[in-house]
Design a protein around this motif. Structure first.
Motif, PDB file in Angstrom:
ATOM      1  N   LEU A  19       0.824  -1.205   0.000  1.00 39.38           N
ATOM      2  CA  LEU A  19       0.000   0.000   0.000  1.00 39.38           C
ATOM      3  C   LEU A  19       0.862   1.262   0.000  1.00 39.38           C
ATOM      4  O   LEU A  19       0.599   2.192  -0.775  1.00 39.38           O
ATOM      5  N   GLN A  23       0.600   4.047  -2.912  1.00 36.38           N
ATOM      6  CA  GLN A  23       0.003   5.353  -2.631  1.00 36.38           C
ATOM      7  C   GLN A  23       0.969   6.376  -2.073  1.00 36.38           C
ATOM      8  O   GLN A  23       0.675   7.570  -2.090  1.00 36.38           O
ATOM      9  N   THR A  28      -1.690   7.730   2.387  1.00 38.49           N
ATOM     10  CA  THR A  28      -2.167   6.510   3.050  1.00 38.49           C
ATOM     11  C   THR A  28      -2.676   6.851   4.446  1.00 38.49           C
ATOM     12  O   THR A  28      -1.978   7.490   5.228  1.00 38.49           O
ATOM     13  N   SER A  29      -3.883   6.422   4.748  1.00 35.81           N
ATOM     14  CA  SER A  29      -4.477   6.651   6.072  1.00 35.81           C
ATOM     15  C   SER A  29      -4.530   5.338   6.845  1.00 35.81           C
ATOM     16  O   SER A  29      -4.340   4.260   6.281  1.00 35.81           O
ATOM     17  N   LEU A  31      -7.226   4.094   7.897  1.00 32.04           N
ATOM     18  CA  LEU A  31      -8.366   3.380   7.317  1.00 32.04           C
ATOM     19  C   LEU A  31      -7.904   2.593   6.090  1.00 32.04           C
ATOM     20  O   LEU A  31      -8.282   1.429   5.908  1.00 32.04           O
ATOM     21  N   ASP A  32      -7.068   3.211   5.249  1.00 30.46           N
ATOM     22  CA  ASP A  32      -6.515   2.505   4.085  1.00 30.46           C
ATOM     23  C   ASP A  32      -5.723   1.281   4.537  1.00 30.46           C
ATOM     24  O   ASP A  32      -5.830   0.206   3.942  1.00 30.46           O
ATOM     25  N   LEU A  33      -4.903   1.463   5.568  1.00 28.87           N
ATOM     26  CA  LEU A  33      -4.098   0.348   6.077  1.00 28.87           C
ATOM     27  C   LEU A  33      -4.991  -0.760   6.628  1.00 28.87           C
ATOM     28  O   LEU A  33      -4.726  -1.941   6.407  1.00 28.87           O
ATOM     29  N   SER A  34      -6.046  -0.380   7.301  1.00 25.52           N
ATOM     30  CA  SER A  34      -6.987  -1.372   7.828  1.00 25.52           C
ATOM     31  C   SER A  34      -7.611  -2.182   6.698  1.00 25.52           C
ATOM     32  O   SER A  34      -7.678  -3.415   6.754  1.00 25.52           O
ATOM     33  N   ARG A  35      -8.035  -1.480   5.659  1.00 26.53           N
ATOM     34  CA  ARG A  35      -8.652  -2.171   4.506  1.00 26.53           C
ATOM     35  C   ARG A  35      -7.643  -3.075   3.795  1.00 26.53           C
ATOM     36  O   ARG A  35      -7.964  -4.194   3.428  1.00 26.53           O
ATOM     37  N   ALA A  36      -6.428  -2.563   3.596  1.00 28.80           N
ATOM     38  CA  ALA A  36      -5.408  -3.327   2.858  1.00 28.80           C
ATOM     39  C   ALA A  36      -4.937  -4.554   3.626  1.00 28.80           C
ATOM     40  O   ALA A  36      -4.620  -5.585   3.030  1.00 28.80           O
ATOM     41  N   ARG A  41      -8.800  -1.074  12.513  1.00 23.29           N
ATOM     42  CA  ARG A  41      -7.942   0.052  12.892  1.00 23.29           C
ATOM     43  C   ARG A  41      -7.507  -0.012  14.357  1.00 23.29           C
ATOM     44  O   ARG A  41      -6.348   0.232  14.676  1.00 23.29           O
ATOM     45  N   LYS A  51       0.118   5.642  12.222  1.00 24.22           N
ATOM     46  CA  LYS A  51       0.555   5.341  10.849  1.00 24.22           C
ATOM     47  C   LYS A  51       2.071   5.389  10.719  1.00 24.22           C
ATOM     48  O   LYS A  51       2.669   4.534  10.061  1.00 24.22           O
TER      49      LYS A  51
END
Length: 192
Positions: A19, A23, A28-29, A31-36, A41, A51
């Motif tokens: 990720l 990005q 990168t947030s 939330l992005d890390l959680s999804r990836a 979170r 982060k």
């Protein structure tokens, strides 16, 4: 069980690296890390902190892997062959998977927006690479056309430029041809 991790840290850090490569750091947030990563979170915060700490843990893995591969390639007695091997590793690193590119160069181009600690980590990686190259070029009888410190700096700068070219063209063959050209310039006399 409360307090016990319900995920594989290596898998999570691998997903986080992909990720961050795709990005960058700033975009990168959590939330992005959680999804990836597929990890909530709250669990990421509990395991790694914010982060920046997720990134630093991710980058430490990347740095170790990259520098160990570089050191192995450059340890060969024939530095011309070792440099070629190192550049093949660098190209493979940049062109592997859907999240192409070089993580350190991607972060370096973000500059101060990535934060002081992130910038420091990138600088330390590049300094460590320079030191590995300087050590290799300083060995007697390498046949390099430049003084060791000049050659080391040139190769570090070249790999950063190569990462930018990968982002523009995405052609591993073209990148490797550029690497071969650099080796030919640094070692103008073919091995006997």
């Amino acid at each position: 069980m409360a307090g016990r991790r319900q995920f594989d840290e290596e898998q999570v850090l691998g997903a986080a690296e992909r990720l961050f490569r795709a990005q960058g750091y700033g975009a990168t947030s959590m939330l992005d890390l959680s999804r990836a990563t597929g990890v909530q979170r709250g669990s990421l915060y509990n395991a790694f902190g914010d982060k920046e700490h997720v990134f630093l843990k991710t980058f430490a893995r990347y740095r170790t892997r990259f520098l160990e591969a570089a050191e192995t390639a450059l340890a060969t007695p024939d530095l011309r062959a070792g440099l070629s091997a190192f550049l093949r590793i660098a190209v493979a690193n940049m062109t592997a998977g859907p999240a192409r590119g070089c993580l350190s160069t991607r972060l370096a181009t973000e500059g101060a927006g990535a934060g002081a600690k992130v910038c420091e980590e990138v600088r330390e990686l590049l300094d460590a690479l320079d030191a590995l190259l300087l050590s290799a070029f300083s060995r007697p009888g390498t046949g390099c056309a430049l003084p060791p410190d000049h050659a080391a700096r040139l190769v570090v700068a070249f790999t950063r430029g190569l990462a930018v070219m990968e982002r523009v063209h995405g052609d591993a063959g073209q990148l490797q041809a550029m690497g071969d050209d650099l080796v030919a310039l640094l070692f103008p006399n073919p091995p006997a």
